[in-house]
Design a protein around this motif. Structure first.
Motif, mmCIF file in Angstrom:
data_model
loop_
_atom_site.group_PDB
_atom_site.id
_atom_site.type_symbol
_atom_site.label_atom_id
_atom_site.label_comp_id
_atom_site.label_asym_id
_atom_site.label_seq_id
_atom_site.Cartn_x
_atom_site.Cartn_y
_atom_site.Cartn_z
ATOM 1 N N GLY A 250 -44.915 10.139 28.883
ATOM 2 C CA GLY A 250 -43.479 10.178 29.121
ATOM 3 C C GLY A 250 -42.749 9.480 27.997
ATOM 4 O O GLY A 250 -43.344 9.139 26.968
ATOM 5 N N VAL A 251 -41.456 9.296 28.169
ATOM 6 C CA VAL A 251 -40.652 8.527 27.222
ATOM 7 C C VAL A 251 -39.724 7.617 28.020
ATOM 8 O O VAL A 251 -39.352 7.939 29.150
ATOM 9 C CB VAL A 251 -39.816 9.420 26.277
ATOM 10 N N PRO A 252 -39.356 6.482 27.451
ATOM 11 C CA PRO A 252 -38.454 5.563 28.158
ATOM 12 C C PRO A 252 -37.041 6.135 28.252
ATOM 13 O O PRO A 252 -36.742 7.171 27.641
ATOM 14 C CB PRO A 252 -38.498 4.306 27.285
ATOM 15 N N PRO A 253 -36.158 5.489 29.014
ATOM 16 C CA PRO A 253 -34.769 5.958 29.094
ATOM 17 C C PRO A 253 -34.157 6.157 27.708
ATOM 18 O O PRO A 253 -34.360 5.349 26.802
ATOM 19 C CB PRO A 253 -34.078 4.811 29.853
ATOM 20 N N ASP A 254 -33.429 7.269 27.549
ATOM 21 C CA ASP A 254 -32.844 7.594 26.246
ATOM 22 C C ASP A 254 -31.592 8.439 26.424
ATOM 23 O O ASP A 254 -31.048 8.549 27.532
ATOM 24 C CB ASP A 254 -33.873 8.307 25.355
ATOM 25 N N TYR A 255 -31.179 9.086 25.350
ATOM 26 C CA TYR A 255 -29.985 9.937 25.335
ATOM 27 C C TYR A 255 -30.036 10.999 26.428
ATOM 28 O O TYR A 255 -29.021 11.363 27.006
ATOM 29 C CB TYR A 255 -29.881 10.595 23.951
ATOM 30 N N PHE A 256 -31.237 11.520 26.697
ATOM 31 C CA PHE A 256 -31.371 12.646 27.612
ATOM 32 C C PHE A 256 -31.489 12.237 29.079
ATOM 33 O O PHE A 256 -31.204 13.023 29.969
ATOM 34 C CB PHE A 256 -32.591 13.491 27.224
ATOM 35 N N SER A 257 -31.967 10.999 29.358
ATOM 36 C CA SER A 257 -32.207 10.620 30.753
ATOM 37 C C SER A 257 -32.166 9.106 30.926
ATOM 38 O O SER A 257 -32.814 8.369 30.183
ATOM 39 C CB SER A 257 -33.574 11.154 31.204
ATOM 40 N N GLU A 258 -31.442 8.645 31.954
ATOM 41 C CA GLU A 258 -31.325 7.213 32.234
ATOM 42 C C GLU A 258 -32.620 6.626 32.787
ATOM 43 O O GLU A 258 -32.839 5.418 32.717
ATOM 44 C CB GLU A 258 -30.181 6.967 33.229
ATOM 45 N N LEU A 342 -45.922 19.324 6.918
ATOM 46 C CA LEU A 342 -45.576 18.838 8.248
ATOM 47 C C LEU A 342 -44.169 18.261 8.285
ATOM 48 O O LEU A 342 -43.710 17.650 7.322
ATOM 49 C CB LEU A 342 -46.565 17.756 8.695
ATOM 50 N N ILE A 343 -43.518 18.442 9.415
ATOM 51 C CA ILE A 343 -42.195 17.878 9.693
ATOM 52 C C ILE A 343 -42.336 16.937 10.887
ATOM 53 O O ILE A 343 -42.983 17.275 11.876
ATOM 54 C CB ILE A 343 -41.171 18.978 10.037
ATOM 55 N N ALA A 344 -41.739 15.767 10.808
ATOM 56 C CA ALA A 344 -41.794 14.807 11.910
ATOM 57 C C ALA A 344 -40.548 14.938 12.784
ATOM 58 O O ALA A 344 -39.426 14.805 12.284
ATOM 59 C CB ALA A 344 -41.899 13.384 11.360
ATOM 60 N N GLU A 345 -40.757 15.211 14.061
ATOM 61 C CA GLU A 345 -39.637 15.197 15.011
ATOM 62 C C GLU A 345 -39.413 13.728 15.372
ATOM 63 O O GLU A 345 -40.111 13.168 16.220
ATOM 64 C CB GLU A 345 -39.981 16.045 16.236
ATOM 65 N N ASP A 346 -38.462 13.124 14.691
ATOM 66 C CA ASP A 346 -38.247 11.680 14.812
ATOM 67 C C ASP A 346 -36.980 11.356 15.603
ATOM 68 O O ASP A 346 -36.233 10.443 15.254
ATOM 69 C CB ASP A 346 -38.189 11.030 13.426
ATOM 70 N N LEU A 347 -36.730 12.086 16.669
ATOM 71 C CA LEU A 347 -35.555 11.847 17.500
ATOM 72 C C LEU A 347 -35.913 10.871 18.616
ATOM 73 O O LEU A 347 -37.075 10.662 18.925
ATOM 74 C CB LEU A 347 -35.055 13.175 18.087
ATOM 75 N N GLY A 348 -34.913 10.280 19.242
ATOM 76 C CA GLY A 348 -35.166 9.332 20.317
ATOM 77 C C GLY A 348 -35.273 7.911 19.799
ATOM 78 O O GLY A 348 -34.672 7.543 18.786
ATOM 79 N N GLU A 349 -36.053 7.089 20.505
ATOM 80 C CA GLU A 349 -36.168 5.673 20.162
ATOM 81 C C GLU A 349 -37.158 5.501 19.005
ATOM 82 O O GLU A 349 -38.378 5.515 19.195
ATOM 83 C CB GLU A 349 -36.650 4.877 21.389
ATOM 84 N N ILE A 350 -36.631 5.321 17.813
ATOM 85 C CA ILE A 350 -37.456 5.229 16.607
ATOM 86 C C ILE A 350 -37.382 3.812 16.052
ATOM 87 O O ILE A 350 -36.290 3.279 15.831
ATOM 88 C CB ILE A 350 -36.979 6.238 15.537
ATOM 89 N N GLY A 461 -26.040 29.493 26.807
ATOM 90 C CA GLY A 461 -27.085 29.700 25.820
ATOM 91 C C GLY A 461 -28.125 28.587 25.764
ATOM 92 O O GLY A 461 -29.001 28.603 24.890
ATOM 93 N N ILE A 462 -28.070 27.620 26.675
ATOM 94 C CA ILE A 462 -29.039 26.516 26.660
ATOM 95 C C ILE A 462 -30.458 27.055 26.861
ATOM 96 O O ILE A 462 -30.694 27.901 27.717
ATOM 97 C CB ILE A 462 -28.710 25.486 27.761
ATOM 98 N N MET A 463 -31.393 26.555 26.068
ATOM 99 C CA MET A 463 -32.795 26.946 26.194
ATOM 100 C C MET A 463 -33.546 26.014 27.143
ATOM 101 O O MET A 463 -34.343 26.462 27.955
ATOM 102 C CB MET A 463 -33.459 26.945 24.814
ATOM 103 N N ASN A 464 -33.308 24.715 27.029
ATOM 104 C CA ASN A 464 -34.041 23.756 27.852
ATOM 105 C C ASN A 464 -33.160 22.570 28.212
ATOM 106 O O ASN A 464 -32.412 22.061 27.378
ATOM 107 C CB ASN A 464 -35.271 23.244 27.103
ATOM 108 N N ARG A 465 -33.260 22.155 29.455
ATOM 109 C CA ARG A 465 -32.599 20.933 29.917
ATOM 110 C C ARG A 465 -33.671 19.899 30.190
ATOM 111 O O ARG A 465 -34.366 19.983 31.220
ATOM 112 C CB ARG A 465 -31.775 21.202 31.185
ATOM 113 N N PRO A 466 -33.859 18.927 29.289
ATOM 114 C CA PRO A 466 -34.907 17.925 29.498
ATOM 115 C C PRO A 466 -34.781 17.242 30.858
ATOM 116 O O PRO A 466 -33.678 17.042 31.370
ATOM 117 C CB PRO A 466 -34.666 16.931 28.352
ATOM 118 N N SER A 467 -35.919 16.907 31.424
ATOM 119 C CA SER A 467 -36.020 16.246 32.733
ATOM 120 C C SER A 467 -35.740 17.182 33.897
ATOM 121 O O SER A 467 -35.656 16.734 35.041
ATOM 122 C CB SER A 467 -35.085 15.029 32.823
#
Length: 508
Positions: A250-258, A342-350, A461-467
């Protein structure tokens, strides 16, 4: 990464038009490749190609295999061309919906693929039969495990392997040997389906490469619990003696979910089984770079440290950070694959260790413009003036709203910041044009725009809603929307900002 300025579109294969309930590798995929070429674009970015199922919401990030392809993407029209179906086998064409219908697509494709298997067994040419045998031999390291897993899954009523009889779940030798003999035909059929997928995939990839279009793929950091990878290699994951998950991802609370995001996929034994896990990962990356030209490592921060949550938790809040594989794995990859694309997806808590790992291996990260205006843009790393050349800029990703949808829900402060920053009075119906222009004018080497933003779509047009577990991965483009006028407008932007495709064929 090629350091020429260039641009691309993010559009998954399933989002293409088709008459079979889901976009596939058929005629519309080639039409889209032609559209990319006319648009002056270099990259076609897609989501993972893994097989999916209803129980995981058909998420390509929780696939049934890290190596197999999604057979729902196989084109029936191309099977007709190859004599592996008859035109009369195809269902009556229906108007393409703007949503993927996974149930309809599964019913149609399952029936047609089984018919194709009969045609192959009864009348395939010697050349095609030899091609199939060569494929099975070449891909045996993953194909044997996956095909048996897929056959067993159908045999046990599409249940997860965790619900199979104990002797099969725990891979008892005698029980497996008996079932392998019993399901030999079904296992061979699953291999055939994978053969068709990869045959069609490389046909499309070669078509793109010949026109200077590079395929930009994506792999998740984790694999699904109900997957051939976990069933075949349980020793690589943190499972108890009954193969139940002790901890989950999982991931800790962030922009997408409290409350954070609880993905509930198994966690690798990076320390306990280091050699074996690293070997599996090297195989996975090599396989991915065999089928793609450029590869995004989703959730890259987990290579530095990942969020581990006790399996009994209901949310991700009570997780903790655990050290990831770090530079050891990338050193091994460098030895096997020079000039890692390679490309790093470095979004979220970095944090700094993540940045150091990226810097050490010269991996470019991502800048998402929708994140640029929540605070003062002056020192916001997502604001265009803070971009660096060695990165990719996006208006949004598959996990974001569309630009128009984002703007409709943006705070007054965000709207004010965007207007100040752009120096323009923003019209809500044209906000995507402002953001696309910002992306194209950025110093980032590669600019990527989701197709939904080029089409000016709103929240529909949203593809995915995280959580959220349901209702995702369904958006589809309509036939004719990727038209010559749009291609002309995109090509104009590419020329204006020096991102037009360099006319050179891929070496692959």
């Amino acid at each position: 990464m090629n350091h020429n300025r260039s641009a691309g579109i993010l559009l998954h294969i399933s989002s293409l038009p088709s008459p079979f309930g889901i976009g596939d590798l058929g005629p519309e995929s080639y039409a889209f490749a032609d559209f990319l070429q006319k648009s002056g674009l270099t990259y076609w970015q897609i989501l993972p190609l893994s097989p999916t199922e209803e129980s995981s919401g058909h998420s390509p990030y929780s696939g049934l295999s890290a190596f197999a392809g999604n057979i729902l993407l196989i084109s029936p029209e191309h099977l007709v061309e190859e004599g592996l179906l008859q035109t009369t086998d195809l269902p009556e064409e229906e108007k393409a919906s703007d949503q993927v219908d996974f149930s309809r697509a599964t019913a149609i494709k399952t029936d047609l693929l089984q018919r194709s298997w009969q045609y192959f067994k009864e009348g395939a040419s010697p050349d095609l039969q030899n091609e199939f045998k060569t494929f099975c031999k070449k891909e045996n390291e993953w194909l044997q495990d996956y095909s048996l897993y897929a056959a067993l899954k159908k045999h046990f009523g599409i249940k997860s392997w965790t619900d199979w009889p104990e002797e099969v779940r725990l891979r008892k030798k005698e029980a497996l040997q008996q079932l392998q003999q019993q399901l030999e035909g079904e296992t061979e059929q699953e291999k055939y389906f994978q053969f068709l997928f990869y045959k069609q995939w490389f046909r499309l990839k070669n078509y793109c490469n010949e026109r200077g279009i590079k395929i930009f793929g994506d792999i998740p950091f984790y694999v699904g619990y109900d997957s051939s990878d976990v069933w075949s290699h349980p020793d690589l994951f943190k499972l108890d003696d009954q193969l139940e998950m002790e901890v989950v991802s999982g991931v800790p609370p962030d922009y997408f979910s409290e409350t954070g995001q609880l993905w509930r996929t198994p966690v690798f034994k990076w320390r306990e089984r280091k050699k074996e896990v690293h070997h599996w990962w090297v195989r996975r990356i090599k396989h991915s770079l065999y089928i793609y030209d450029l590869l995004r490592l989703d959730h890259f921060r987990a290579f530095s440290a990942f969020w581990e949550v006790p399996a009994t938790e209901e949310t991700a809040i009570n997780g903790y950070w655990v050290e990831g594989p770090g530079e050891d794995l990338f050193r091994k990859l460098e030895k096997e694959i020079p000039d890692l694309p390679l490309i790093a997806e470095d979004l979220g808590e970095i944090d700094q260790p993540v940045r150091d790992l990226m810097e050490q291996f010269k991996l470019p990260g991502m800048r998402v413009l929708q994140f640029a205006f929540g605070d003062e843009p002056g020192h916001n790393p997502y604001a265009p003036h803070n971009h660096i050349p060695h990165c990719l800029v996006y208006t949004g990703t598959h996990d974001n709203n569309t630009v128009r949808g984002w703007y409709d829900k943006a705070s007054a402060k965000e709207k004010q910041q965007l207007a100040k920053y752009s120096g323009r009075r923003i019209q809500p119906q044209k906000v995507q044009e402002v953001m696309i222009q910002m992306a194209m004018s950025s110093v980032a080497y590669i600019a990527v725009v989701p197709m939904q933003d080029f089409l000016g779509l709103g929240e529909e047009g949203i593809m995915n809603r995280p959580s959220t577990a349901t209702g995702n991965w369904k958006w589809r483009m309509q036939k004719g929307e990727a038209n010559p006028l749009l291609a002309k407008n995109i090509a104009r932007l590419c020329r204006l900002y020096g991102r037009e495709r360099k006319e050179e064929k891929s070496k692959k």
